[in-house]
Design a protein around this motif. Structure first.
Motif, PDB file in Angstrom:
ATOM      1  N   LEU A 105       0.849  -1.196   0.000  1.00  0.00           N
ATOM      2  CA  LEU A 105       0.000   0.000   0.000  1.00  0.00           C
ATOM      3  C   LEU A 105       0.884   1.245   0.000  1.00  0.00           C
ATOM      4  O   LEU A 105       0.878   2.053   0.933  1.00  0.00           O
ATOM      5  CB  LEU A 105      -0.926   0.003   1.217  1.00  0.00           C
ATOM      6  CG  LEU A 105      -2.040  -1.042   1.238  1.00  0.00           C
ATOM      7  CD1 LEU A 105      -2.885  -0.903   2.497  1.00  0.00           C
ATOM      8  CD2 LEU A 105      -2.926  -0.933   0.004  1.00  0.00           C
ATOM      9  N   TYR A 106       1.655   1.375  -1.078  1.00  0.00           N
ATOM     10  CA  TYR A 106       2.552   2.512  -1.228  1.00  0.00           C
ATOM     11  C   TYR A 106       2.011   3.459  -2.303  1.00  0.00           C
ATOM     12  O   TYR A 106       1.548   3.015  -3.354  1.00  0.00           O
ATOM     13  CB  TYR A 106       3.948   2.069  -1.676  1.00  0.00           C
ATOM     14  CG  TYR A 106       4.726   1.235  -0.684  1.00  0.00           C
ATOM     15  CD1 TYR A 106       4.329   1.120   0.645  1.00  0.00           C
ATOM     16  CD2 TYR A 106       5.884   0.567  -1.090  1.00  0.00           C
ATOM     17  CE1 TYR A 106       5.052   0.348   1.544  1.00  0.00           C
ATOM     18  CE2 TYR A 106       6.619  -0.204  -0.197  1.00  0.00           C
ATOM     19  CZ  TYR A 106       6.194  -0.317   1.115  1.00  0.00           C
ATOM     20  OH  TYR A 106       6.912  -1.084   1.988  1.00  0.00           O
ATOM     21  N   ILE A 107       2.083   4.745  -2.008  1.00  0.00           N
ATOM     22  CA  ILE A 107       1.914   5.756  -3.043  1.00  0.00           C
ATOM     23  C   ILE A 107       3.247   6.472  -3.176  1.00  0.00           C
ATOM     24  O   ILE A 107       4.082   6.428  -2.269  1.00  0.00           O
ATOM     25  CB  ILE A 107       0.768   6.751  -2.743  1.00  0.00           C
ATOM     26  CG1 ILE A 107       1.052   7.543  -1.459  1.00  0.00           C
ATOM     27  CG2 ILE A 107      -0.559   6.024  -2.654  1.00  0.00           C
ATOM     28  CD1 ILE A 107       0.015   8.611  -1.168  1.00  0.00           C
ATOM     29  N   MET A 108       3.477   7.106  -4.307  1.00  0.00           N
ATOM     30  CA  MET A 108       4.805   7.645  -4.564  1.00  0.00           C
ATOM     31  C   MET A 108       4.721   8.993  -5.254  1.00  0.00           C
ATOM     32  O   MET A 108       3.876   9.215  -6.119  1.00  0.00           O
ATOM     33  CB  MET A 108       5.590   6.663  -5.446  1.00  0.00           C
ATOM     34  CG  MET A 108       6.987   7.139  -5.818  1.00  0.00           C
ATOM     35  SD  MET A 108       7.971   5.882  -6.679  1.00  0.00           S
ATOM     36  CE  MET A 108       7.106   5.764  -8.227  1.00  0.00           C
ATOM     37  N   MET A 109       5.635   9.886  -4.858  1.00  0.00           N
ATOM     38  CA  MET A 109       5.874  11.113  -5.609  1.00  0.00           C
ATOM     39  C   MET A 109       7.327  11.120  -6.019  1.00  0.00           C
ATOM     40  O   MET A 109       8.222  10.884  -5.204  1.00  0.00           O
ATOM     41  CB  MET A 109       5.563  12.363  -4.796  1.00  0.00           C
ATOM     42  CG  MET A 109       5.820  13.662  -5.577  1.00  0.00           C
ATOM     43  SD  MET A 109       5.413  15.164  -4.661  1.00  0.00           S
ATOM     44  CE  MET A 109       5.883  16.419  -5.872  1.00  0.00           C
ATOM     45  N   VAL A 110       7.586  11.393  -7.301  1.00  0.00           N
ATOM     46  CA  VAL A 110       8.943  11.444  -7.841  1.00  0.00           C
ATOM     47  C   VAL A 110       9.221  12.863  -8.313  1.00  0.00           C
ATOM     48  O   VAL A 110       8.382  13.487  -8.965  1.00  0.00           O
ATOM     49  CB  VAL A 110       9.105  10.474  -9.037  1.00  0.00           C
ATOM     50  CG1 VAL A 110      10.553  10.464  -9.510  1.00  0.00           C
ATOM     51  CG2 VAL A 110       8.673   9.073  -8.654  1.00  0.00           C
ATOM     52  N   GLY A 111      10.396  13.374  -8.013  1.00  0.00           N
ATOM     53  CA  GLY A 111      10.726  14.709  -8.499  1.00  0.00           C
ATOM     54  C   GLY A 111      12.095  15.147  -8.017  1.00  0.00           C
ATOM     55  O   GLY A 111      12.702  14.530  -7.136  1.00  0.00           O
ATOM     56  N   LEU A 112      12.578  16.207  -8.594  1.00  0.00           N
ATOM     57  CA  LEU A 112      13.807  16.846  -8.137  1.00  0.00           C
ATOM     58  C   LEU A 112      13.386  17.983  -7.212  1.00  0.00           C
ATOM     59  O   LEU A 112      12.780  18.960  -7.662  1.00  0.00           O
ATOM     60  CB  LEU A 112      14.599  17.382  -9.334  1.00  0.00           C
ATOM     61  CG  LEU A 112      15.987  17.952  -9.038  1.00  0.00           C
ATOM     62  CD1 LEU A 112      16.899  16.864  -8.494  1.00  0.00           C
ATOM     63  CD2 LEU A 112      16.590  18.569 -10.287  1.00  0.00           C
ATOM     64  N   PHE A 113      13.712  17.869  -5.928  1.00  0.00           N
ATOM     65  CA  PHE A 113      13.195  18.812  -4.951  1.00  0.00           C
ATOM     66  C   PHE A 113      14.157  19.976  -4.711  1.00  0.00           C
ATOM     67  O   PHE A 113      14.309  20.472  -3.596  1.00  0.00           O
ATOM     68  CB  PHE A 113      12.831  18.069  -3.666  1.00  0.00           C
ATOM     69  CG  PHE A 113      11.700  17.095  -3.878  1.00  0.00           C
ATOM     70  CD1 PHE A 113      10.388  17.537  -3.914  1.00  0.00           C
ATOM     71  CD2 PHE A 113      11.966  15.757  -4.124  1.00  0.00           C
ATOM     72  CE1 PHE A 113       9.356  16.649  -4.165  1.00  0.00           C
ATOM     73  CE2 PHE A 113      10.939  14.862  -4.366  1.00  0.00           C
ATOM     74  CZ  PHE A 113       9.632  15.310  -4.386  1.00  0.00           C
ATOM     75  N   HIS A 114      14.783  20.385  -5.806  1.00  0.00           N
ATOM     76  CA  HIS A 114      15.425  21.697  -5.899  1.00  0.00           C
ATOM     77  C   HIS A 114      14.494  22.622  -6.689  1.00  0.00           C
ATOM     78  O   HIS A 114      14.684  23.833  -6.682  1.00  0.00           O
ATOM     79  CB  HIS A 114      16.767  21.597  -6.632  1.00  0.00           C
ATOM     80  CG  HIS A 114      17.777  20.739  -5.942  1.00  0.00           C
ATOM     81  ND1 HIS A 114      18.677  21.225  -5.031  1.00  0.00           N
ATOM     82  CD2 HIS A 114      18.014  19.405  -6.022  1.00  0.00           C
ATOM     83  CE1 HIS A 114      19.438  20.237  -4.589  1.00  0.00           C
ATOM     84  NE2 HIS A 114      19.058  19.131  -5.177  1.00  0.00           N
ATOM     85  N   TYR A 115      13.545  22.023  -7.362  1.00  0.00           N
ATOM     86  CA  TYR A 115      12.648  22.729  -8.284  1.00  0.00           C
ATOM     87  C   TYR A 115      11.439  23.251  -7.510  1.00  0.00           C
ATOM     88  O   TYR A 115      10.739  22.488  -6.838  1.00  0.00           O
ATOM     89  CB  TYR A 115      12.224  21.759  -9.386  1.00  0.00           C
ATOM     90  CG  TYR A 115      11.300  22.316 -10.432  1.00  0.00           C
ATOM     91  CD1 TYR A 115      11.617  23.479 -11.130  1.00  0.00           C
ATOM     92  CD2 TYR A 115      10.105  21.673 -10.737  1.00  0.00           C
ATOM     93  CE1 TYR A 115      10.775  23.977 -12.111  1.00  0.00           C
ATOM     94  CE2 TYR A 115       9.250  22.165 -11.710  1.00  0.00           C
ATOM     95  CZ  TYR A 115       9.595  23.318 -12.392  1.00  0.00           C
ATOM     96  OH  TYR A 115       8.751  23.822 -13.360  1.00  0.00           O
TER      97      TYR A 115
END
Length: 387
Positions: free
Chosen positions: A212-222
């Motif tokens: 039961l995983y949800i995910m957010m992917v991103g470059l967190f300098h943006y």
């Protein structure tokens, strides 16, 4: 055919860690299908691992121009003076000119209008290819919308008008230019070029055993990624976790601010994965991918990436901007219009394996048709040949 490509910002050979980096790599690969590509890198690249592509010059050069208040004022009047808005870096210009003068290049290419101007490429307009990506006008408009002071809102609104005129004035003579959002065509002769990921993995659909995983992917300098995750953690996640504490949110991507990292790590049920060398395992163990984006000006490559990975997306309206003519809410992705609705749709869908898989399958078929790597290359090649 020989093409000279100037790389200013992103790692294009040694891994890709952002949508912009992905796009740069895929753009060069598309150009290399047309002819041999020589690369001048001001990013400090040390090798080329792309076929039919050589790294001929590498050094790290950053722009040193400091902008004062008067500079900002005069920029508003400089819509016919590109170098006053984006000053030329003489060191970069000299390096580029020396290579162009010593070689016979059919085309000169780069990402972004700003980089073209800073590197002195406008003198080669008749053979210049620019991947504009986001329209600079729309970047300024978004800055005006999100500005915290009235003065900055007014300034960025005026600056957007200046940039709109500058873009049209500057691009009218270039060989070819591309933009990443079909809603933001800078000039009539520009060509829509979708975002695309380097990955091309066909993951199995989820099963009842998928965590039961949800995910957010991103470059967190943006900025928009930081703003989006911060808003989600403050306003959506508490509702989800209170209702179902068995759900875990995995946040994948580099986080540049240590204070934010510490703050976000304190949320129960949230795992900060940081940078991972292989995203496939993260997608494999995710039931849903969330795209809580509320600002920005382009199209989100993470939407396409999740769909390519056979994973359903739950997104805000800003997260799926530019995809409206290809993708349908409820069939190819799940749209949310409020914090409460975001939480509700996560809770309602996360255990509905069949519905999630139906959305994922429909989305992947659309992505393969409209946003594939082959389609990306086809658009670049055809546009250049016929302009």
């Amino acid at each position: 055919m020989r093409i000279l490509y100037i790389n200013n910002y992103f790692s294009i050979f040694n891994g890709t860690d952002s949508g912009a980096s992905n796009r740069s790599t895929m753009f060069i690969k598309a150009l290399s299908c047309m002819g041999h590509v020589d690369v001048i890198s001001f990013r400090g690249d040390s090798f080329s691992n792309i076929e039919n592509c050589d790294l001929i010059h590498t050094t790290s050069i950053t722009s040193q121009h400091k902008e004062g208040r008067l500079d900002k004022f005069f920029k508003l009047l400089a819509f016919r003076s590109p170098e006053k808005i984006y000053p030329v870096n003489k060191e970069k210009e000299e390096i580029v000119d020396s290579h162009i003068n010593s070689g016979k290049y059919d085309y000169v290419a780069c990402r972004y209008l700003r980089e073209a101007i800073e590197c002195g490429l406008l003198k080669y307009s008749e053979r210049l290819i620019i991947d504009i990506d986001d329209n600079p006008r729309d970047v300024a408009l978004m800055a005006a919308k999100t500005a915290k002071t009235l003065r900055n809102r007014i300034y960025n609104s005026l600056y957007a008008y200046t940039l709109d005129r500058l873009v049209k004035y500057t691009l009218k003579n270039v060989k070819c230019c591309f933009h990443s959002n079909p809603l933001q065509s800078p000039v009539t002769q520009s060509v829509y070029l979708h975002n695309v990921t380097v990955s091309n993995v066909d993951l199995p659909l989820i099963s009842e055993d998928t965590p039961l995983y949800i995910m957010m992917v991103g470059l967190f300098h943006y900025g928009p990624n930081i703003e989006g995750l911060e808003h989600f953690l403050n306003n959506v996640w508490p509702i989800v976790y209170k209702e179902n504490p068995n759900i875990t949110l995995n946040v994948v991507g580099r986080i540049g601010d240590e204070q934010l990292k510490q703050k976000w790590s304190n949320y129960e049920g949230v795992v900060l994965k940081g940078f991972v060398s292989d995203l496939v395992d993260e997608y494999l163990n995710a039931r849903l991918v969330i795209v809580p984006i509320y600002s920005g000006s382009g199209t989100s490559v993470k939407v396409v990436e999740a769909m390519q990975m056979n994973r359903a997306c739950i997104s805000t309206l800003a997260g799926v901007r530019g995809y409206d003519q290809y993708l349908t809410d409820g069939k190819d992705y799940i749209l949310t219009n409020s914090d409460e609705e975001f939480a509700e749709k996560i809770l309602n869908h996360i255990n509905n394996t069949q519905e999630i898989n139906n959305i994922a399958k429909s989305a992947r078929s659309k992505v393969n048709l409209h946003f594939s790597r082959d389609k990306f290359q086809e658009i670049v090649i055809n546009a250049i040949k016929h302009k």
